[in-house]
Design an enzyme around this catalytic site. Structure first.
Site, PDB file in Angstrom:
ATOM      1  NE  ARG A 135      62.876 140.709 106.857  1.00 34.39           N
ATOM      2  CZ  ARG A 135      63.520 141.844 107.030  1.00 34.39           C
ATOM      3  NH1 ARG A 135      64.834 141.857 107.043  1.00 34.39           N
ATOM      4  NH2 ARG A 135      62.862 142.957 107.188  1.00 34.39           N
ATOM      5  CE  LYS A 148      61.451 161.081 115.269  1.00 34.21           C
ATOM      6  NZ  LYS A 148      62.888 160.844 115.059  1.00 34.21           N
ATOM      7  N   GLY A 202      57.239 147.943 109.102  1.00 38.74           N
ATOM      8  CA  GLY A 202      57.460 146.958 110.168  1.00 38.74           C
ATOM      9  C   GLY A 202      56.384 146.984 111.237  1.00 38.74           C
ATOM     10  N   GLY A 249      61.790 150.095 104.720  1.00 39.01           N
ATOM     11  CA  GLY A 249      62.490 151.232 104.108  1.00 39.01           C
ATOM     12  C   GLY A 249      62.466 151.159 102.592  1.00 39.01           C
TER      13      GLY A 249
END
Ligand code: ADP
Ligand code: MG
Length: 395
Positions: A35, A198, A354, A377
């Site tokens: 990052r 999910k 991720g 996200g």
């Protein structure tokens, strides 16, 4: 969209928001500095311009007060090593000490402020806090794509406080450009491959993509919610009973939009959740009682491969199986390889998430995609088509 490459910020105090939320071990050592490295071009450009760069970042989820565990001290050290240049570091964000340090900065200097989430005003999205921060700078650069979906002060409010002096950093621009391409009018056929454990958390993305894609491949654990909703047998496989209606509704929307839906036609099932468990191959919608599906089988991989290789635009998010167990990584790796091959043949591919990135890293295939999104996200929220707080005023 205003970009730093189009301006020279010489002499300006530039507030640069980045996402240096790097993983650390229990001693606070940085275990992966990707990052930080992703923002090197932006930091270097500001240094070369002769700007006075003041970096803001968060790390972890402190509770709005100082917590040594979440200090950015080691991050400052690592930036310094990477840039080969001294990085000034402040113990706080506001107050006389910081103001003095900023006043003493010379052109080309670079400074990192301590974890911005040590102040509650950050996560509260407090305008008074944003105004205090704004006093430290003359311009604002946002390169924190990973937090662009947060309504936090340094992400969502500063652009408004610098109406004529806010810019995208390089990483931010690439993210927004590539993801916007997918939502615009990309070359067809356009195939979305969505997996993961999910369906919840990805419903909005699926909804938004349905009118845009030609093919939808749904794998991983979330496909069992679809399979159950469609009347198949799923044994002990992971699923969400409260999302059966949602799944049916999505299937219906796909039909109405002429989207070809591909679910795994075969899958690997196990009785005990471990890598060396006894396993067998069964049809995707006929999982026997007591068995749990953990990967898609060879026929599915072949089918997905054919669809992927015919595509001109590909989005991939979410593993096709429990790839953390090497014996059940074939579906995920097979899809990654097919996307890489399609990309080599000229398709445009975007991968993100991720766990998907971690699969690509295991295969050493990060550079085989056209673009890998860094914001898990944030990417999903962007792809669900809503206006993100961090982009609202970045016009
Ligand atoms: P990403 O981080 O790429 O967005 P997700 O977080 O949505 O992906 O999902 C990743 C997780 O999904 C992995 O931990 C993987 O083990 C899990 N998963 C995939 N297939 C299955 C399955 N059949 N049963 C249970 N978990 C699964
Ligand atoms: Mg994940």
């Amino acid at each position: 969209m205003k970009h730093i490459k189009d301006v020279n910020l010489k002499g300006k105090r530039v507030l640069l928001r980045v996402d240096f939320n790097v993983p650390t071990d229990e001693n606070g050592n940085i275990t992966d500095d990707t990052r930080i490295r992703k923002s090197v071009p932006t930091m270097q450009k500001l240094i070369n311009d002769g700007a006075k760069t003041i970096i803001m970042s968060h790390l972890g989820r402190p509770k709005g007060e100082f917590d040594a565990k979440y200090s950015l001290k080691n991050v400052a050290k690592r930036i310094s090593e990477i840039l080969g240049k001294e990085v000034l570091f402040t113990q706080s964000l506001l107050g006389e000490e910081v103001t003095n340090m900023v006043n003493n900065m010379k052109e080309g200097d670079i400074m990192l402020l301590e974890n911005i989430r040590f102040y509650k005003g950050e996560t509260d999205g407090d305008m008074a806090f944003a105004k205090e921060l704004a006093k430290l700078g003359d311009a604002y650069v946002n390169n924190a794509f990973g937090t662009v979906h947060r309504n936090h002060a340094s992400v969502a409010l500063l652009a408004e406080l610098f109406p004529n002096d806010h810019y995208f950093g390089f990483l931010m621009e690439r993210e927004v450009e590539n993801l916007s391409y997918l939502l615009g009018n990309p070359e067809r056929p356009f195939t979305a491959i969505i997996g993961g454990s999910k369906i919840s958390g990805k419903i909005d993305v699926l909804e938004n993509l349905i009118p845009k894609v030609d093919n939808m491949i749904i794998g991983g654990g979330m496909r069992y919610t679809f399979t159950k909703a469609l009347g198949g047998k799923i044994g002990n496989s992971i699923h969400e009973d409260d999302k059966l209606d949602v799944a049916l509704d999505l299937v219906d929307k796909m039909k109405k939009n002429n989207v070809n839906l591909y679910l795994p036609i075969d899958c690997m099932v196990i009785k005990e959740f471990r890598n060396d468990a006894e396993s067998m191959l069964v049809p995707g919608d006929q999982i026997p009682d007591g068995w749990e599906a953990v990967d898609c089988g060879p026929k599915s991989i072949e089918l997905f491969r054919e669809v992927i290789l015919k595509s001109k635009t590909i989005l991939w998010n979410g593993p096709m199986g429990v790839f953390e167990m090497p014996n059940f990584a074939k579906g995920t790796f097979g899809v990654a390889e097919a996307v890489a091959e399609a990309t080599k043949n000229g398709a445009f591919s975007v991968a993100g998430g991720g766990d998907s990135i971690s699969a690509l890293q295991q295969l050493d295939m990060m550079d085989k995609m056209s673009f890998v999104s860094t914001g898990g996200g944030a990417m999903l929220e962007f792809l669900s088509g809503i206006e993100l707080p961090g982009l609202k005023h970045m016009k």
